[in-house]
Design a protein around this motif. Structure first.
Motif, PDB file in Angstrom:
ATOM      1  N   TYR A 227     -25.433  34.452  18.606  1.00  0.00           N
ATOM      2  CA  TYR A 227     -26.395  35.263  17.788  1.00  0.00           C
ATOM      3  C   TYR A 227     -25.458  36.429  17.517  1.00  0.00           C
ATOM      4  N   ALA A 228     -24.880  37.004  18.564  1.00  0.00           N
ATOM      5  CA  ALA A 228     -23.853  38.449  18.292  1.00  0.00           C
ATOM      6  C   ALA A 228     -22.842  38.102  17.310  1.00  0.00           C
ATOM      7  N   ASP A 229     -22.227  36.815  17.353  1.00  0.00           N
ATOM      8  CA  ASP A 229     -21.298  36.553  16.607  1.00  0.00           C
ATOM      9  C   ASP A 229     -21.651  36.184  15.014  1.00  0.00           C
ATOM     10  N   LYS A 230     -22.807  35.656  14.849  1.00  0.00           N
ATOM     11  CA  LYS A 230     -23.645  35.581  13.473  1.00  0.00           C
ATOM     12  C   LYS A 230     -23.637  37.273  13.021  1.00  0.00           C
ATOM     13  N   LEU A 231     -24.127  38.057  13.934  1.00  0.00           N
ATOM     14  CA  LEU A 231     -24.787  39.622  13.280  1.00  0.00           C
ATOM     15  C   LEU A 231     -23.187  40.272  12.950  1.00  0.00           C
ATOM     16  N   MET A 232     -22.134  39.801  13.878  1.00  0.00           N
ATOM     17  CA  MET A 232     -20.851  40.370  13.270  1.00  0.00           C
ATOM     18  C   MET A 232     -20.282  39.967  11.933  1.00  0.00           C
ATOM     19  N   GLN A 233     -20.501  38.853  11.641  1.00  0.00           N
ATOM     20  CA  GLN A 233     -20.251  38.008  10.367  1.00  0.00           C
ATOM     21  C   GLN A 233     -20.979  38.780   9.386  1.00  0.00           C
ATOM     22  N   GLU A 234     -22.271  38.836   9.676  1.00  0.00           N
ATOM     23  CA  GLU A 234     -23.140  39.264   8.465  1.00  0.00           C
ATOM     24  C   GLU A 234     -22.930  40.770   8.354  1.00  0.00           C
ATOM     25  N   CYS A 235     -22.527  41.703   9.302  1.00  0.00           N
ATOM     26  CA  CYS A 235     -22.269  43.095   9.448  1.00  0.00           C
ATOM     27  C   CYS A 235     -20.937  43.462   9.815  1.00  0.00           C
ATOM     28  N   PRO A 236     -19.996  43.096   9.111  1.00  0.00           N
ATOM     29  CA  PRO A 236     -18.777  43.638   9.403  1.00  0.00           C
ATOM     30  C   PRO A 236     -18.540  45.063   9.367  1.00  0.00           C
ATOM     31  N   LEU A 237     -17.458  45.668   9.806  1.00  0.00           N
ATOM     32  CA  LEU A 237     -17.200  47.072   9.822  1.00  0.00           C
ATOM     33  C   LEU A 237     -17.077  47.446   8.264  1.00  0.00           C
ATOM     34  N   SER A 238     -16.563  46.716   7.364  1.00  0.00           N
ATOM     35  CA  SER A 238     -16.413  46.814   6.029  1.00  0.00           C
ATOM     36  C   SER A 238     -17.718  46.692   5.086  1.00  0.00           C
ATOM     37  N   ALA A 239     -19.161  46.065   5.866  1.00  0.00           N
ATOM     38  CA  ALA A 239     -19.914  45.947   5.120  1.00  0.00           C
ATOM     39  C   ALA A 239     -20.739  47.275   4.297  1.00  0.00           C
ATOM     40  N   SER A 240     -21.198  47.122   3.408  1.00  0.00           N
ATOM     41  CA  SER A 240     -21.737  48.319   2.524  1.00  0.00           C
ATOM     42  C   SER A 240     -23.140  48.753   3.473  1.00  0.00           C
ATOM     43  N   PRO A 241     -23.443  50.053   3.312  1.00  0.00           N
ATOM     44  CA  PRO A 241     -24.641  50.386   4.148  1.00  0.00           C
ATOM     45  C   PRO A 241     -25.993  49.930   3.538  1.00  0.00           C
ATOM     46  N   SER A 242     -25.823  49.248   2.430  1.00  0.00           N
ATOM     47  CA  SER A 242     -27.028  48.651   1.980  1.00  0.00           C
ATOM     48  C   SER A 242     -27.331  47.098   2.519  1.00  0.00           C
ATOM     49  N   VAL A 243     -26.295  46.590   3.288  1.00  0.00           N
ATOM     50  CA  VAL A 243     -26.156  45.365   3.661  1.00  0.00           C
ATOM     51  C   VAL A 243     -27.516  45.143   4.943  1.00  0.00           C
ATOM     52  N   GLN A 244     -28.505  44.007   4.794  1.00  0.00           N
ATOM     53  CA  GLN A 244     -29.142  43.967   5.740  1.00  0.00           C
ATOM     54  C   GLN A 244     -29.346  42.716   6.205  1.00  0.00           C
ATOM     55  N   VAL A 245     -30.155  42.265   7.522  1.00  0.00           N
ATOM     56  CA  VAL A 245     -30.047  41.079   7.998  1.00  0.00           C
ATOM     57  C   VAL A 245     -31.696  40.928   8.569  1.00  0.00           C
ATOM     58  N   ASN A 246     -31.882  39.585   8.697  1.00  0.00           N
ATOM     59  CA  ASN A 246     -33.375  39.459   9.020  1.00  0.00           C
ATOM     60  C   ASN A 246     -33.420  39.814  10.395  1.00  0.00           C
ATOM     61  N   ASN A 247     -34.708  40.471  10.728  1.00  0.00           N
ATOM     62  CA  ASN A 247     -35.360  40.771  11.945  1.00  0.00           C
ATOM     63  C   ASN A 247     -35.502  39.589  12.978  1.00  0.00           C
ATOM     64  N   ASP A 248     -35.840  38.637  12.398  1.00  0.00           N
ATOM     65  CA  ASP A 248     -36.012  37.402  13.114  1.00  0.00           C
ATOM     66  C   ASP A 248     -35.298  36.290  12.517  1.00  0.00           C
ATOM     67  N   PRO A 249     -34.135  35.934  13.384  1.00  0.00           N
ATOM     68  CA  PRO A 249     -33.230  34.792  12.843  1.00  0.00           C
ATOM     69  C   PRO A 249     -33.705  33.477  12.595  1.00  0.00           C
ATOM     70  N   GLU A 250     -34.847  33.185  13.014  1.00  0.00           N
ATOM     71  CA  GLU A 250     -35.545  31.697  12.906  1.00  0.00           C
ATOM     72  C   GLU A 250     -36.490  31.559  11.898  1.00  0.00           C
ATOM     73  N   THR A 251     -37.297  32.403  11.991  1.00  0.00           N
ATOM     74  CA  THR A 251     -38.584  32.187  10.774  1.00  0.00           C
ATOM     75  C   THR A 251     -38.855  33.670  10.246  1.00  0.00           C
ATOM     76  N   SER A 252     -38.053  33.932   9.457  1.00  0.00           N
ATOM     77  CA  SER A 252     -38.034  35.407   8.934  1.00  0.00           C
ATOM     78  C   SER A 252     -38.909  35.659   7.971  1.00  0.00           C
ATOM     79  N   MET A 253     -39.502  34.554   7.193  1.00  0.00           N
ATOM     80  CA  MET A 253     -40.724  34.780   6.228  1.00  0.00           C
ATOM     81  C   MET A 253     -41.927  34.465   6.590  1.00  0.00           C
ATOM     82  N   VAL A 254     -42.162  34.319   7.984  1.00  0.00           N
ATOM     83  CA  VAL A 254     -43.391  33.858   8.451  1.00  0.00           C
ATOM     84  C   VAL A 254     -43.888  34.784   9.645  1.00  0.00           C
ATOM     85  N   PHE A 255     -45.109  35.425   9.670  1.00  0.00           N
ATOM     86  CA  PHE A 255     -45.635  36.075  10.588  1.00  0.00           C
ATOM     87  C   PHE A 255     -46.093  35.221  11.989  1.00  0.00           C
TER      88      PHE A 255
END
Length: 329
Positions: A227-255
């Motif tokens: 999971y950490a590797d996935k986060l580093m891919q989505e948020c590299p040091l060069s990422a724009s401050p506006s880049v966001q990731v899902n709080n829940d990596p599995e069912t992000s659109m469902v409560f």
């Protein structure tokens, strides 16, 4: 019945209704169910319709509305003080600059001012909108009392001493919740809001560090390495401050209760999430909630009622703003 609506066996339904009504009657002031029944009978329908319409065109809206109610209620109470504009208002504090959903509240307010001028508070709209947002994405359907009035004080310096930070330790979170008369169990339940929504890379960057080659490496070993590797891919040091990731990596659109299942597999996005699993005071709660979604939904309803009743203003306190962005004066 809509998807996600909760169905209780009769004894449980009666028990829940008793708890909810007993709680509503004990709230400071006079929050009551169907407060607008006579003065603006379509108020709750209008709010729900606005949230539903906005969510249909922007899937990020439910998560934004849920975050909005947290940030509003934890500072000055649930009085829409976060909505006020100005150079030194709560909204201007850096901790609130990424909070969204304001346009949804203002949209509902405009309709309500046309139909029922000077009647429905922005504070109630925020609470109702967050309630509806949860149900729209599959969460429980709950009733909440209304009658909140809008605050007239909004100061940026009040923000940091009251809201939570994603880097908080368990003791820091417990103390902050206790200040709001919320329990340890409320802390675990309301953290479940992270089952939807997104987060900026900066909010969990403290779990990584830059190595000698200028790349991110994991320093928080409580986080699953894949999971950490996935986060580093989505948020590299060069990422724009506006880049966001899902709080829940599995069912992000469902409560749902996936948030707690994620914690059990070390996939809590924030340090404050992972702390719930590591601490002996909360681990059993996490395990129980991960195994029983109905338990989570029932508990969510009760904790959400408490959240949206923090420091409410009723009766002659505050005012009913004509616009959520400014006081009437």
């Amino acid at each position: 019945m809509e998807k996600g609506a909760m169905v209780f066996p009769f004894p449980i339904a009666v028990s829940c209704l008793f708890i909810i009504f007993h709680f509503a009657n004990s709230v400071s002031g006079s929050l009551v169910f169907n407060f607008y029944a006579a003065s603006c009978p379509t108020a709750e329908f209008i709010v729900r319709n606005t949230v539903s319409s906005s969510s249909s065109s922007d899937s990020s809206i439910p998560g934004k509305l849920l975050r909005l109610v947290f940030h509003d209620c934890f500072v000055e109470g649930c009085d829409a003080s976060l909505m006020l504009l100005g150079n030194n208002t709560e909204k201007s504090d850096p901790a609130n600059r990424s909070v969204g959903g304001f346009s949804v509240i203002e949209s509902a307010k405009r309709v309500l001012e046309f139909l029922c001028p000077g009647t429905v508070s922005c504070a109630d709209i925020i609470a109702l909108a967050a309630r509806d947002a949860v149900e729209i994405v599959g969460g429980p359907m709950i009733q909440i009392p209304t009658g909140r009035r809008d605050g007239m004080v909004s100061v940026a310096s009040n923000v940091r001493p009251n809201i939570l930070d994603t880097s908080f330790t368990m003791d820091e979170m417990i103390n902050r919740f206790s200040d709001k008369e919320l329990s340890l169990f409320d802390l675990v339940i309301l953290s479940g809001a992270h089952t939807i929504g997104t987060a900026h890379c900066s909010s969990f960057r403290d779990r990584f560090q830059e190595d000698s080659k200028g790349k991110l490496t994991l320093i928080d070993k409580t986080l699953d390495s894949t999971y950490a590797d996935k986060l580093m891919q989505e948020c590299p040091l060069s990422a724009s401050p506006s880049v966001q990731v899902n709080n829940d990596p599995e069912t992000s659109m469902v409560f749902d209760n996936q948030y707690y299942r994620n914690l059990l597999t070390n996939k809590g996005l924030f340090q404050s999430d992972s702390a719930l699993l590591r601490d002996n005071r909360t681990r059993k709660f996490v395990e129980d909630l991960a195994n029983d979604q109905e338990f989570f939904f029932e508990s969510w309803g009760q904790s959400f009622l408490k959240l949206t009743s923090i420091g409410v203003k009723t009766g002659d306190e505050g005012e009913i703003r004509r616009s959520c962005a400014s006081t009437n004066a």
